[in-house]
Scaffold this motif. Structure first.
Motif, PDB file in Angstrom:
ATOM      1  N   ASN A 162     110.417  33.699 148.835  1.00 32.95           N
ATOM      2  CA  ASN A 162     108.982  33.725 149.117  1.00 32.95           C
ATOM      3  C   ASN A 162     108.422  32.311 149.224  1.00 32.95           C
ATOM      4  OD1 ASN A 162     107.890  36.213 149.577  1.00 32.95           O
ATOM      5  ND2 ASN A 162     106.733  36.299 147.684  1.00 32.95           N
ATOM      6  N   SER A 178     107.902  30.197 152.955  1.00 36.78           N
ATOM      7  CA  SER A 178     106.481  29.969 153.274  1.00 36.78           C
ATOM      8  C   SER A 178     106.078  28.520 153.018  1.00 36.78           C
ATOM      9  CB  SER A 178     105.592  30.886 152.427  1.00 36.78           C
ATOM     10  OG  SER A 178     105.560  30.449 151.084  1.00 36.78           O
ATOM     11  N   ASP A 218     102.302  30.400 150.169  1.00 41.16           N
ATOM     12  CA  ASP A 218     101.951  31.691 149.576  1.00 41.16           C
ATOM     13  C   ASP A 218     101.193  31.525 148.261  1.00 41.16           C
ATOM     14  OD1 ASP A 218     104.610  30.805 148.600  1.00 41.16           O
ATOM     15  OD2 ASP A 218     104.529  32.637 147.401  1.00 41.16           O
ATOM     16  N   TRP A 223      97.575  30.981 149.065  1.00 39.71           N
ATOM     17  CA  TRP A 223      96.979  32.239 149.521  1.00 39.71           C
ATOM     18  C   TRP A 223      96.608  33.119 148.335  1.00 39.71           C
ATOM     19  CZ3 TRP A 223     101.440  33.272 153.504  1.00 39.71           C
ATOM     20  CH2 TRP A 223     101.243  32.459 154.634  1.00 39.71           C
ATOM     21  N   PHE A 282     100.638  41.236 149.908  1.00 39.13           N
ATOM     22  CA  PHE A 282     101.828  41.349 150.748  1.00 39.13           C
ATOM     23  C   PHE A 282     102.581  42.657 150.524  1.00 39.13           C
ATOM     24  CE2 PHE A 282     101.310  36.768 149.663  1.00 39.13           C
ATOM     25  CZ  PHE A 282     100.771  36.378 150.883  1.00 39.13           C
TER      26      PHE A 282
END
Length: 231
Positions: free
Chosen positions: A22, A26, A30, A33, A120
């Motif tokens: 993850n 990214s 992430d 976010w 997600f």
């Protein structure tokens, strides 16, 4: 939408390397976010439900910013087990409870939570509207839903660059590190199939939410959707 058992098995398989991939794939965006999504929650929230909680990253971010208690549910036992170990290691077991649960058939009573979040995970619901209606049911009147999800940029050159990354680079590296290339073929396919923007806002409205809104993040690579349960 993907079948429930397929999604469960997929995430059980990649759970041991899910967090690493993850953040790596990214470029750690992430994390920002999630922080942006947490800021949508009102100060002093008592009870938060985190649906499709995965390994607990959103739940942990939420309590660190003032949420009193978080209940997280996820269909994947592998993801929940890793999340529980993370929560215990951080000394947050008294404030975060993670458990196996189905977003479409929750055990919780009506109006049980001050806020409901999904990070997600909503694109993995087998029956999208049913899952959203359940989220609305367990949310108290006036409570807020916050949904963070991948999306596809729609402007040049971000659209072209991201499509290349999503279709070519991500499956290659994700499959190599996780040992499950199919999981990282599924990811871009699930994002491209998922209703985005106004289409998803319309579905939220049909599922019972009002005052829905969308904010694009990082050029549209992710989207932050919010809504409220009518009073």
């Amino acid at each position: 939408m993907a079948e429930k058992e397929t999604v469960k098995n997929l995430f059980d398989d990649i759970a041991p390397r899910y967090d690493l991939l993850n953040h790596l794939l990214s470029l750690n965006i992430d994390k920002s976010w999630r922080r942006r999504a947490v800021r949508e929650l009102e100060a002093g929230q008592e009870e938060l439900l985190d649906v499709a909680c995965g390994t607990g990253d959103f739940a942990i971010a939420a309590v660190r910013t003032g949420v009193k208690r978080v209940t997280g549910i996820d269909i994947s036992a592998g993801m929940v087990d890793i999340g529980k170990r993370k929560v215990e290691a951080l000394g947050l077991s008294g404030r975060i409870m993670l458990e196996i649960g189905d977003s479409e058939q929750m055990r919780f009573p009506d109006n049980a939570f001050d806020a409901v979040t999904v990070a997600f995970g909503v694109r993995n619901f087998e029956h999208l509207e049913q899952g959203l209606r359940e989220m609305c049911r367990v949310l108290r009147p006036g409570g807020k839903v916050v949904i963070l999800e991948f999306s596809m940029p729609d402007r040049f050159p971000m659209k072209q660059l991201y499509t290349l990354y999503f279709r070519r680079i991500l499956p290659l590296f994700g499959g190599w590190i996780s040992g499950n290339r199919g999981a990282y073929v599924y990811l871009p396919e699930s994002v491209m199939r998922f209703p985005q923007g106004k289409a998803f806002l319309d579905i939220m409205g049909r599922s019972g939410f009002v005052r829905t809104a969308r904010r694009k993040l990082t050029g549209g690579i992710a989207s932050l959707y919010t809504g409220e349960k009518p009073v």
